[in-house]
Structure formats: structure tokens, C-alpha cells
Design a protein around this motif. Structure first.
Motif, PDB file in Angstrom:
ATOM      1  N   ILE A 197       0.837  -1.200   0.000  1.00  0.00           N
ATOM      2  CA  ILE A 197       0.000   0.000   0.000  1.00  0.00           C
ATOM      3  C   ILE A 197       0.873   1.253   0.000  1.00  0.00           C
ATOM      4  O   ILE A 197       0.608   2.219  -0.706  1.00  0.00           O
ATOM      5  N   ALA A 198       1.955   1.234   0.773  1.00  0.00           N
ATOM      6  CA  ALA A 198       2.853   2.387   0.822  1.00  0.00           C
ATOM      7  C   ALA A 198       3.504   2.627  -0.533  1.00  0.00           C
ATOM      8  O   ALA A 198       3.595   3.764  -0.997  1.00  0.00           O
ATOM      9  N   LEU A 199       3.951   1.570  -1.179  1.00  0.00           N
ATOM     10  CA  LEU A 199       4.591   1.723  -2.488  1.00  0.00           C
ATOM     11  C   LEU A 199       3.593   2.191  -3.542  1.00  0.00           C
ATOM     12  O   LEU A 199       3.935   3.010  -4.405  1.00  0.00           O
ATOM     13  N   ALA A 200       2.362   1.690  -3.469  1.00  0.00           N
ATOM     14  CA  ALA A 200       1.343   2.144  -4.421  1.00  0.00           C
ATOM     15  C   ALA A 200       1.051   3.634  -4.215  1.00  0.00           C
ATOM     16  O   ALA A 200       0.887   4.385  -5.185  1.00  0.00           O
ATOM     17  N   GLY A 201       1.011   4.061  -2.969  1.00  0.00           N
ATOM     18  CA  GLY A 201       0.791   5.483  -2.688  1.00  0.00           C
ATOM     19  C   GLY A 201       1.936   6.343  -3.195  1.00  0.00           C
ATOM     20  O   GLY A 201       1.724   7.413  -3.773  1.00  0.00           O
ATOM     21  N   LEU A 202       3.158   5.894  -2.981  1.00  0.00           N
ATOM     22  CA  LEU A 202       4.315   6.639  -3.487  1.00  0.00           C
ATOM     23  C   LEU A 202       4.308   6.704  -5.008  1.00  0.00           C
ATOM     24  O   LEU A 202       4.630   7.741  -5.605  1.00  0.00           O
ATOM     25  N   LEU A 203       3.959   5.600  -5.649  1.00  0.00           N
ATOM     26  CA  LEU A 203       3.875   5.590  -7.111  1.00  0.00           C
ATOM     27  C   LEU A 203       2.828   6.586  -7.592  1.00  0.00           C
ATOM     28  O   LEU A 203       3.059   7.341  -8.547  1.00  0.00           O
ATOM     29  N   GLY A 204       1.689   6.624  -6.930  1.00  0.00           N
ATOM     30  CA  GLY A 204       0.651   7.588  -7.293  1.00  0.00           C
ATOM     31  C   GLY A 204       1.120   9.016  -7.132  1.00  0.00           C
ATOM     32  O   GLY A 204       0.831   9.885  -7.961  1.00  0.00           O
ATOM     33  N   MET A 205       1.877   9.280  -6.070  1.00  0.00           N
ATOM     34  CA  MET A 205       2.402  10.627  -5.851  1.00  0.00           C
ATOM     35  C   MET A 205       3.370  11.019  -6.970  1.00  0.00           C
ATOM     36  O   MET A 205       3.319  12.138  -7.489  1.00  0.00           O
ATOM     37  N   VAL A 206       4.245  10.130  -7.335  1.00  0.00           N
ATOM     38  CA  VAL A 206       5.224  10.423  -8.386  1.00  0.00           C
ATOM     39  C   VAL A 206       4.531  10.633  -9.726  1.00  0.00           C
ATOM     40  O   VAL A 206       4.840  11.576 -10.466  1.00  0.00           O
ATOM     41  N   LEU A 207       3.566   9.766 -10.037  1.00  0.00           N
ATOM     42  CA  LEU A 207       2.838   9.920 -11.308  1.00  0.00           C
ATOM     43  C   LEU A 207       2.062  11.229 -11.337  1.00  0.00           C
ATOM     44  O   LEU A 207       2.043  11.924 -12.354  1.00  0.00           O
ATOM     45  N   GLY A 208       1.427  11.573 -10.230  1.00  0.00           N
ATOM     46  CA  GLY A 208       0.689  12.829 -10.168  1.00  0.00           C
ATOM     47  C   GLY A 208       1.594  14.031 -10.309  1.00  0.00           C
ATOM     48  O   GLY A 208       1.262  15.017 -10.969  1.00  0.00           O
ATOM     49  N   GLU A 209       2.769  13.956  -9.715  1.00  0.00           N
ATOM     50  CA  GLU A 209       3.728  15.062  -9.794  1.00  0.00           C
ATOM     51  C   GLU A 209       4.192  15.295 -11.225  1.00  0.00           C
ATOM     52  O   GLU A 209       4.367  16.420 -11.657  1.00  0.00           O
TER      53      GLU A 209
END
Length: 82
Positions: free
Chosen positions: A30-42
Motif C-alpha cells: 500500500i505504501a509503495l502504491a501510494g508513493l507511485l501515485g504521488m510520483v505519477l501525479g507530480e
């Protein structure tokens, strides 16, 4: 260089959690998926902005015709008077 430091700090924190017998605060997936979402959004916002507000240049297929040489009114009057 920043990636290596981040990886090293994360590894160190993981070792510290293991030594203290503490589980990480979030499940790893879940943490890695959240980080991936943050990077993609950025990275998505600048890409979308550049696509929406891109200025396109109009290119003509044929070159513009050359302008005729300009003659002054004095030269025209002299030619007509002679």
C-alpha cells in the motif's frame, strides 16, 4: 545521488524496525502504491499543461512570393514627364 541516499536511509530505517521488532506503519504494498501515485501525479501535471497550452506554429507549404521592388513617387513622376 539523491536516490542512493534515499535508498540507504530507507534501508537503515528498515534495519532499525527489525532490530526493535516493530512493524512498519503501513503495509509495504500500500505504501509503495501510494508513493507511485504521488510520483505519477507530480509528473502528470506538467505534461498535461504542456499539451493543453502548447503553441503550434503554422508553416506554409509554399514560400511567400517575393515583393516587387518599390519605386518612389518622384521616379514615377519623372518617367511620366519625359
Amino acid at each position: 545521488m539523491g536516490y542512493i541516499i534515499s535508498l540507504g536511509v530507507g534501508f537503515g530505517v528498515g534495519l532499525l524496525y527489525w532490530l526493535l521488532k516493530v512493524q512498519s506503519p503501513a503495509p509495504p504494498l500500500i505504501a509503495l502504491a501510494g508513493l507511485l501515485g504521488m510520483v505519477l501525479g507530480e509528473h502528470a501535471i506538467p505534461v498535461v499543461k504542456s499539451q493543453l497550452f502548447a503553441q503550434t506554429t503554422v508553416q506554409s507549404a509554399a514560400p511567400a512570393p517575393a515583393a516587387a521592388p518599390k519605386t518612389s513617387a518622384v521616379q514615377d513622376a519623372t518617367k511620366q514627364g519625359s
